[in-house]
Design a protein around this motif. Structure first.
Motif, PDB file in Angstrom:
ATOM      1  N   LYS A  29       0.880  -1.215  -0.125  1.00 37.19           N
ATOM      2  CA  LYS A  29      -0.026  -0.005   0.082  1.00 37.19           C
ATOM      3  C   LYS A  29       0.588   1.344  -0.238  1.00 37.19           C
ATOM      4  O   LYS A  29       0.435   2.133  -0.800  1.00 37.19           O
ATOM      5  CB  LYS A  29      -0.993   0.096   1.308  1.00 37.19           C
ATOM      6  N   TYR A  30       2.065   1.221   0.651  1.00 35.50           N
ATOM      7  CA  TYR A  30       2.771   2.504   0.800  1.00 35.50           C
ATOM      8  C   TYR A  30       4.114   2.400   0.180  1.00 35.50           C
ATOM      9  O   TYR A  30       4.840   3.645   0.443  1.00 35.50           O
ATOM     10  CB  TYR A  30       3.105   2.839   2.322  1.00 35.50           C
ATOM     11  N   HIS A  31       4.307   1.531  -0.549  1.00 33.49           N
ATOM     12  CA  HIS A  31       5.645   1.617  -1.505  1.00 33.49           C
ATOM     13  C   HIS A  31       5.562   2.626  -2.274  1.00 33.49           C
ATOM     14  O   HIS A  31       4.486   3.061  -3.073  1.00 33.49           O
ATOM     15  CB  HIS A  31       5.669   0.086  -2.353  1.00 33.49           C
ATOM     16  N   PRO A  32       6.763   3.188  -2.514  1.00 32.65           N
ATOM     17  CA  PRO A  32       6.784   4.520  -3.381  1.00 32.65           C
ATOM     18  C   PRO A  32       6.644   4.376  -4.553  1.00 32.65           C
ATOM     19  O   PRO A  32       5.886   5.420  -5.528  1.00 32.65           O
ATOM     20  CB  PRO A  32       8.554   4.810  -3.365  1.00 32.65           C
ATOM     21  N   ASP A  33       6.641   3.032  -5.136  1.00 29.27           N
ATOM     22  CA  ASP A  33       6.231   2.875  -6.714  1.00 29.27           C
ATOM     23  C   ASP A  33       4.758   2.972  -6.882  1.00 29.27           C
ATOM     24  O   ASP A  33       4.162   3.230  -7.801  1.00 29.27           O
ATOM     25  CB  ASP A  33       6.356   1.503  -7.166  1.00 29.27           C
ATOM     26  N   MET A  34       3.887   2.831  -5.701  1.00 29.33           N
ATOM     27  CA  MET A  34       2.407   2.767  -5.841  1.00 29.33           C
ATOM     28  C   MET A  34       1.823   3.991  -5.259  1.00 29.33           C
ATOM     29  O   MET A  34       0.903   4.478  -5.539  1.00 29.33           O
ATOM     30  CB  MET A  34       1.944   1.858  -4.833  1.00 29.33           C
ATOM     31  N   GLN A  41       2.931  11.589  -1.615  1.00 31.85           N
ATOM     32  CA  GLN A  41       3.964  10.678  -1.792  1.00 31.85           C
ATOM     33  C   GLN A  41       4.937  10.861  -0.564  1.00 31.85           C
ATOM     34  O   GLN A  41       5.424   9.666  -0.160  1.00 31.85           O
ATOM     35  CB  GLN A  41       4.717  11.100  -3.149  1.00 31.85           C
ATOM     36  N   ASP A  42       5.288  11.784  -0.082  1.00 35.15           N
ATOM     37  CA  ASP A  42       6.127  12.044   0.807  1.00 35.15           C
ATOM     38  C   ASP A  42       5.732  11.278   2.376  1.00 35.15           C
ATOM     39  O   ASP A  42       6.510  10.632   2.987  1.00 35.15           O
ATOM     40  CB  ASP A  42       6.408  13.629   1.387  1.00 35.15           C
ATOM     41  N   LEU A  43       4.430  11.607   2.483  1.00 36.62           N
ATOM     42  CA  LEU A  43       3.855  10.768   3.680  1.00 36.62           C
ATOM     43  C   LEU A  43       3.994   9.296   3.554  1.00 36.62           C
ATOM     44  O   LEU A  43       4.261   8.665   4.337  1.00 36.62           O
ATOM     45  CB  LEU A  43       2.434  11.373   3.856  1.00 36.62           C
ATOM     46  N   ALA A  44       3.537   8.704   2.470  1.00 34.57           N
ATOM     47  CA  ALA A  44       3.639   7.447   2.213  1.00 34.57           C
ATOM     48  C   ALA A  44       4.989   6.835   2.292  1.00 34.57           C
ATOM     49  O   ALA A  44       5.017   5.460   2.783  1.00 34.57           O
ATOM     50  CB  ALA A  44       3.178   7.132   0.683  1.00 34.57           C
ATOM     51  N   ILE A  93      -7.500  11.334   2.842  1.00 38.23           N
ATOM     52  CA  ILE A  93      -7.488  11.613   1.578  1.00 38.23           C
ATOM     53  C   ILE A  93      -6.701  10.446   0.790  1.00 38.23           C
ATOM     54  O   ILE A  93      -7.235  10.340  -0.402  1.00 38.23           O
ATOM     55  CB  ILE A  93      -6.744  12.885   1.459  1.00 38.23           C
ATOM     56  N   GLN A  94      -5.806  10.072   1.265  1.00 41.23           N
ATOM     57  CA  GLN A  94      -5.147   9.017   0.513  1.00 41.23           C
ATOM     58  C   GLN A  94      -5.992   7.845   0.208  1.00 41.23           C
ATOM     59  O   GLN A  94      -5.949   7.008  -0.815  1.00 41.23           O
ATOM     60  CB  GLN A  94      -3.691   8.464   1.376  1.00 41.23           C
ATOM     61  N   THR A  95      -6.855   7.328   0.928  1.00 45.74           N
ATOM     62  CA  THR A  95      -7.678   6.192   1.078  1.00 45.74           C
ATOM     63  C   THR A  95      -8.980   6.864   0.220  1.00 45.74           C
ATOM     64  O   THR A  95     -10.027   5.877   0.327  1.00 45.74           O
ATOM     65  CB  THR A  95      -8.020   5.692   2.232  1.00 45.74           C
TER      66      THR A  95
END
Length: 201
Positions: A29-34, A41-44, A93-95
């Protein structure tokens, strides 16, 4: 330090298989590529690092002690995940839980630049482009050096210009442009954040 088991959403004493399963689910879920086109993106990426740390702590046996706190101290607190602060709002927001994020934001008293930015992101993603744009512009004026805010504002302006040019080239006027531009821009921004406002596009 936060309890590694808590980071992975597990109770202490979870089996190695449970740890691996929780790690794989969160890491995906939080992988940078995703999250390449995600404004958060920074939070992920930060969360991804925390998940890796927690997994390593548990798997190498370092998490067996009781030197970890339950959601306090350094790292993230439990309220971060409840949506009670701006980090929690970013998670919502991300979800794709934009209405929930708006309710949380409206209950806050500290309305700083980040608050305005997140309000703008929510409104843009639920299709209120004009209202969202006002919040984003306010965030940029409050914190002009913040590139996250500026980039999002530029993205909105670029899309509006692009659709205006297309509309005029097809003979559309301002009346048809306003509605269509707002809808299409909202759909594009929504898709950037993982949602889909207009399913046929």
């Amino acid at each position: 330090m936060k309890d590694p088991y808590e980071v992975l959403g597990l109770s202490r004493g979870a089996s190695k298989d449970e740890v691996k399963s929780a790690y794989r689910k969160l890491a995906k879920k939080y992988h940078p590529d995703m999250n390449v086109n995600n404004p958060l993106q920074d939070l992920a990426e930060e969360k991804f690092k925390e998940i890796q740390w927690a997994y390593d702590e548990i798997m190498n046996g370092s998490a067996s002690g009781s030197g970890y706190s339950s959601g306090s101290g350094s790292g993230y607190s439990s309220s971060d995940y409840s949506g009670g602060n701006l980090f929690g709002v970013r998670q919502q927001i991300q979800t794709g839980r934009f209405q929930e994020a708006l309710r949380t934001l409206n209950g806050m008293t500290d309305r700083n630049a980040e608050w305005n930015y997140l309000m703008g992101v929510c409104y843009v993603n639920i299709g209120s482009m004009g209202q969202g744009l006002q919040f984003i512009q306010r965030a940029v004026s409050m914190d002009p050096a913040n590139m996250e805010y500026r980039n999002f504002l530029n993205q909105i302006h670029n899309m509006q210009r692009s659709y205006q040019q297309r509309s005029y080239s097809y003979g559309g006027g301002m009346n048809s442009l306003d509605c269509c531009t707002n809808l299409i821009c909202a759909d594009c921004l929504c898709e950037c954040l993982g949602g889909d406002l207009i399913s046929c596009c």
